[in-house]
Write an enzyme that holds these catalytic residues in place. Structure first.
Site, mmCIF file in Angstrom:
data_model
loop_
_atom_site.group_PDB
_atom_site.id
_atom_site.type_symbol
_atom_site.label_atom_id
_atom_site.label_comp_id
_atom_site.label_asym_id
_atom_site.label_seq_id
_atom_site.Cartn_x
_atom_site.Cartn_y
_atom_site.Cartn_z
ATOM 1 N N GLU A 203 31.724 47.536 43.772
ATOM 2 C CA GLU A 203 31.529 47.582 42.325
ATOM 3 C C GLU A 203 31.149 46.209 41.780
ATOM 4 O O GLU A 203 31.416 45.185 42.386
ATOM 5 C CB GLU A 203 32.821 48.053 41.630
ATOM 6 C CG GLU A 203 34.113 47.492 42.185
ATOM 7 C CD GLU A 203 34.285 46.003 42.070
ATOM 8 O OE1 GLU A 203 33.900 45.450 41.016
ATOM 9 O OE2 GLU A 203 34.793 45.386 43.020
ATOM 10 N N GLU B 291 32.779 43.729 45.185
ATOM 11 C CA GLU B 291 31.459 44.115 45.673
ATOM 12 C C GLU B 291 31.536 44.994 46.925
ATOM 13 O O GLU B 291 30.525 45.467 47.414
ATOM 14 C CB GLU B 291 30.579 42.892 45.989
ATOM 15 C CG GLU B 291 30.436 41.912 44.846
ATOM 16 C CD GLU B 291 29.762 40.609 45.267
ATOM 17 O OE1 GLU B 291 29.167 40.549 46.382
ATOM 18 O OE2 GLU B 291 29.828 39.636 44.499
#
Length: 349
Positions: free
Chosen positions: A170, A316
Site C-alpha cells: 500500500e 509498500e
C-alpha cells in the site's frame, strides 16, 4: 459487491504431506519452520508438489481524509509522488520485486491527484481520497463495495496469468491512523495500545494523533448502533487502498493462492478480512514483525508467526517481499530434496 466462498484448506492430504517431509534425507523436523511452511502451502494448493508460479505484487495507492487533521508527519502529496516514483522504478518495492521476480502492478484506487497520464499505473480511482472520518464515514456503502471488487478483480487478472502467490502492499499517507482504529475496534484492543509514530511523528505528535483518533471513535460510537458489523467498521475508517487489499486477500484465498502479508497496515487488512471470513487466515504467510507500535500485538491477536524481524516500517509490501526467499526455500525443500530411499541412506528414526 461480490461475496466470497472461503473455507479452510482440506486437510485430507496432511498425512501424505507429512510423510513426504519426514522421508526427506534429513533428521526429522530439522528444517523447522520450512517444514511447517511447506505443509501450509501443500494444503493450500492441495498437492504434494507445490509451486510458486508467476508471483505478483499488487500495490494499492489511496489518500485519507483524516490526513487533514495533521495525524502524519508526511503531507498527502507524498502519496502521489511516491506512486509516480514507483511507476518510474525507483522505490524500495521496485528493487525487491526485481530481485525476487515479482510482477508489480500499481493501482490508483483513491489517490488525491490526477495520475491518469502516468504510464505504469492502473487507473481504478474511486474518488480523490476518502472523507475525513473525524466527521463521518470515510466512504459510503457503494464505494466500499467498489473497493472490494477492484481488489478481487485484480487478483483475478493475476490468477489468469498463472499466478499462485500474491503479495500486497500500500501507499497512503495517514493509513496507520485507519489501521490503528481497525485494530482497536475489530480486535478489542485499547486505542492507546494501537497508535504509533507512523512515518515518524515525535512523541507530542503521537499524543495529538491519539487524541484525534479517540475523538473520531467517540463520535462513531455515538452515531452508529453498538451492534454494527465488521463491514461497517471497515467502511467507516478504512482507506480505499486498504479495502482494496481486503478484497484482494479474500479473492486470493477463494482461489487457493498463497497470500504474503506485509507490515502493520497489511496486517490490519488481514484482521479486517478475517472478521469478514475467518478462514482467510489459513492462506496467509506473515512476512515480518515491524517497528510500528502495535504491530507485534496485532500479529499475536491473529496468532501469526512472522518470518522476519528486521526493524522494518517502510510499507509498500517490502517486508513481505524480503521474506519471500524463505517461502521459496520451503517449496524447494519439499520438491527438490532427495529422500532416504533414493539417496540410499539408512533412515535412522
Amino acid at each position: 459487491m461480490r461475496t466470497f466462498e472461503i473455507n479452510k484448506p482440506d486437510d485430507g492430504l496432511k498425512q501424505a504431506v507429512q510423510a513426504k517431509i519426514d522421508n526427506l534425507n534429513k533428521p526429522k523436523g530439522s528444517l523447522g519452520r520450512l517444514e511447517s511452511l511447506a505443509m501450509q502451502i501443500c494444503l493450500i494448493q492441495q498437492t504434494l508438489m507445490p509451486a510458486l508460479d508467476v508471483p505478483c505484487h499488487l500495490l494499492f495507492g489511496g489518500d485519507h481524509g483524516i490526513e487533514r487533521e495533521g495525524v502524519s508527519v508526511s503531507p498527502r502529496e507524498v502519496t502521489w509522488q511516491q506512486m509516480a516514483n514507483f511507476a518510474a522504478g525507483g522505490g524500495g518495492v521496485n528493487m525487491f520485486c526485481r530481485q525476487h521476480g515479482f510482477r508489480l502492478r500499481l493501482i490508483d484506487i483513491g489517490v488525491d491527484h490526477d495520475l491518469s497520464g502516468c504510464s505504469g499505473i492502473i487507473d481504478r480511482k474511486i474518488a480523490y481520497g476518502t472523507e475525513n472520518f473525524l466527521y463521518g464515514p470515510a466512504m459510503d456503502v457503494l464505494q466500499y463495495g467498489e473497493a472490494v471488487d477492484i481488489g478481487a478483480t485484480l487478483v483475478d487478472d493475476c490468477h489468469k496469468d498463472g499466478c499462485r502467490v500474491i503479495c500486497i502492499g500500500e501507499m497512503g499517507i495517514a493509513n496507520t491512523s485507519a489501521s490503528s482504529v481497525w485494530m482497536s475496534l475489530l480486535g478489542g484492543v485499547p486505542l492507546d495500545e494501537c497508535v504509533g509514530a507512523g512515518a515518524g511523528l515525535a512523541p507530542e505528535g503521537v499524543r495529538r494523533k491519539l487524541g484525534i483518533l479517540s475523538e473520531a471513535v467517540s463520535r462513531y460510537k455515538a452515531s452508529v448502533p453498538c451492534n454494527a458489523d465488521a463491514a461497517t467498521v471497515i467502511r467507516y475508517f478504512g482507506g480505499f487502498e486498504m479495502v482494496g487489499a481486503v478484497g484482494a486477500m479474500l479473492r486470493a484465498a477463494e482461489l487457493h493462492m498463497v497470500i504474503l502479508v506485509d507490515g502493520f497496515i497489511m496486517t490490519a487488512c488481514a484482521l479486517a478480512a478475517s472478521r469478514l471470513y475467518p478462514d482467510v487466515l489459513d492462506y496467509m504467510i506473515f512476512g515480518h514483525s515491524g517497528d510500528e507500535s502495535g504491530h507485534r500485538r496485532l500479529l499475536a491477536l491473529l496468532g501469526a508467526e512472522p518470518l522476519l524481524s528486521l526493524g522494518l516500517r517502510l510499507g509498500e509490501g517490502t517486508g513481505a517481499l524480503c521474506a519471500y526467499p524463505i517461502v521459496d526455500s520451503a517449496v524447494r525443500m519439499i520438491n527438490e530434496m532427495n529422500n532416504f530411499d533414493n539417496a540410499h541412506i539408512t533412515k535412522y528414526f
